[in-house]
Design a protein around this motif. Structure first.
Motif, PDB file in Angstrom:
ATOM      1  N   ARG A   1      -5.750 -49.813  32.037  1.00 19.57           N
ATOM      2  CA  ARG A   1      -7.113 -49.728  31.504  1.00 19.57           C
ATOM      3  C   ARG A   1      -7.168 -48.803  30.289  1.00 19.57           C
ATOM      4  O   ARG A   1      -7.756 -49.141  29.267  1.00 19.57           O
ATOM      5  CB  ARG A   1      -8.073 -49.236  32.590  1.00 19.57           C
ATOM      6  CG  ARG A   1      -9.525 -49.278  32.155  1.00 19.57           C
ATOM      7  CD  ARG A   1     -10.488 -48.676  33.155  1.00 19.57           C
ATOM      8  NE  ARG A   1     -10.341 -47.231  33.158  1.00 19.57           N
ATOM      9  CZ  ARG A   1      -9.859 -46.506  34.165  1.00 19.57           C
ATOM     10  NH1 ARG A   1      -9.482 -47.080  35.282  1.00 19.57           N
ATOM     11  NH2 ARG A   1      -9.758 -45.200  34.069  1.00 19.57           N
ATOM     12  N   ARG A   2      -6.514 -47.639  30.387  1.00 20.93           N
ATOM     13  CA  ARG A   2      -6.527 -46.700  29.262  1.00 20.93           C
ATOM     14  C   ARG A   2      -5.806 -47.264  28.042  1.00 20.93           C
ATOM     15  O   ARG A   2      -6.239 -47.064  26.903  1.00 20.93           O
ATOM     16  CB  ARG A   2      -5.913 -45.363  29.682  1.00 20.93           C
ATOM     17  CG  ARG A   2      -6.864 -44.538  30.545  1.00 20.93           C
ATOM     18  CD  ARG A   2      -6.347 -43.134  30.760  1.00 20.93           C
ATOM     19  NE  ARG A   2      -5.065 -43.064  31.433  1.00 20.93           N
ATOM     20  CZ  ARG A   2      -4.881 -43.127  32.745  1.00 20.93           C
ATOM     21  NH1 ARG A   2      -5.920 -43.274  33.545  1.00 20.93           N
ATOM     22  NH2 ARG A   2      -3.679 -43.049  33.267  1.00 20.93           N
TER      23      ARG A   2
ATOM     24  N   GLU B   1      -8.182 -49.792  26.546  1.00 23.38           N
ATOM     25  CA  GLU B   1      -9.285 -49.106  25.880  1.00 23.38           C
ATOM     26  C   GLU B   1      -8.842 -48.606  24.512  1.00 23.38           C
ATOM     27  O   GLU B   1      -9.574 -48.728  23.535  1.00 23.38           O
ATOM     28  CB  GLU B   1      -9.784 -47.928  26.717  1.00 23.38           C
ATOM     29  CG  GLU B   1     -10.686 -48.328  27.847  1.00 23.38           C
ATOM     30  CD  GLU B   1     -11.161 -47.144  28.657  1.00 23.38           C
ATOM     31  OE1 GLU B   1     -10.925 -45.978  28.260  1.00 23.38           O
ATOM     32  OE2 GLU B   1     -11.781 -47.379  29.699  1.00 23.38           O
TER      33      GLU B   1
ATOM     34  N   CYS C   1      -8.640 -51.497  22.224  1.00 19.74           N
ATOM     35  CA  CYS C   1      -9.995 -51.951  21.917  1.00 19.74           C
ATOM     36  C   CYS C   1     -10.596 -51.076  20.816  1.00 19.74           C
ATOM     37  O   CYS C   1     -11.138 -51.577  19.831  1.00 19.74           O
ATOM     38  CB  CYS C   1     -10.852 -51.890  23.177  1.00 19.74           C
ATOM     39  SG  CYS C   1     -12.577 -52.316  22.948  1.00 19.74           S
TER      40      CYS C   1
ATOM     41  N   MET D   1     -16.052 -50.797  28.549  1.00 19.63           N
ATOM     42  CA  MET D   1     -15.273 -49.814  27.781  1.00 19.63           C
ATOM     43  C   MET D   1     -16.105 -49.231  26.649  1.00 19.63           C
ATOM     44  O   MET D   1     -16.089 -48.024  26.404  1.00 19.63           O
ATOM     45  CB  MET D   1     -14.032 -50.477  27.175  1.00 19.63           C
ATOM     46  CG  MET D   1     -12.923 -50.744  28.125  1.00 19.63           C
ATOM     47  SD  MET D   1     -11.509 -51.354  27.173  1.00 19.63           S
ATOM     48  CE  MET D   1     -11.097 -52.802  28.081  1.00 19.63           C
TER      49      MET D   1
END
Length: 126
Positions: free
Chosen positions: A48-49, A52, A55, A84
């Motif tokens: 996820r990090r 992110e 992104c 996010m």
């Protein structure tokens, strides 16, 4: 605290496990038996990090990019992209160009407002 190499290994194993955190945890313990055994949530969190970060990089490069384009590029749901962005207090919007009001427009606006008020006043007393 893990090193960058350990985080990279976790992310690679998570990807090889096709996003299955429990399978990634098992495979990571097989590949790196001397390393600390981490929870399955850690693998999902690392992914996820990383996403992110990607992104935010995409937004920095092209501030006009859509959430749909980010979603397609990172192969994640659009709702995840929105989540996010909200977490980073970023709120995507579409810029709408409108006509500029000039001082010459003031008399016309005032005339319209007076007309509207008169119409409303007359409708109230009918």
């Amino acid at each position: 605290m893990n090193t960058n190499i350990e985080y990279a290994d976790m992310h690679l194993v998570y990807g090889a496990a096709e996003g299955n955190a429990l399978a990634a945890r098992r495979r990571y313990s097989e590949l790196f038996p001397r390393r600390q055994l981490l929870s399955h949530q850690t693998f999902a969190g690392v992914d996820r990090r990383m996403r992110e970060g990607q992104c935010l990089d995409m937004i920095d490069q092209d501030p006009a990019i859509s959430t749909r384009a980010i979603s397609a590029a990172l192969v994640i749901p659009q709702s995840t992209v929105w989540r996010m962005l909200r977490r980073k207090q970023l709120y995507p919007f579409h810029l709408q160009k409108v006509q500029e009001l000039t001082p010459a427009d003031y008399p016309h606006r005032r005339q319209y407002c007076q007309w509207l008020l008169q119409r409303k006043f007359h409708a109230k007393w009918r």
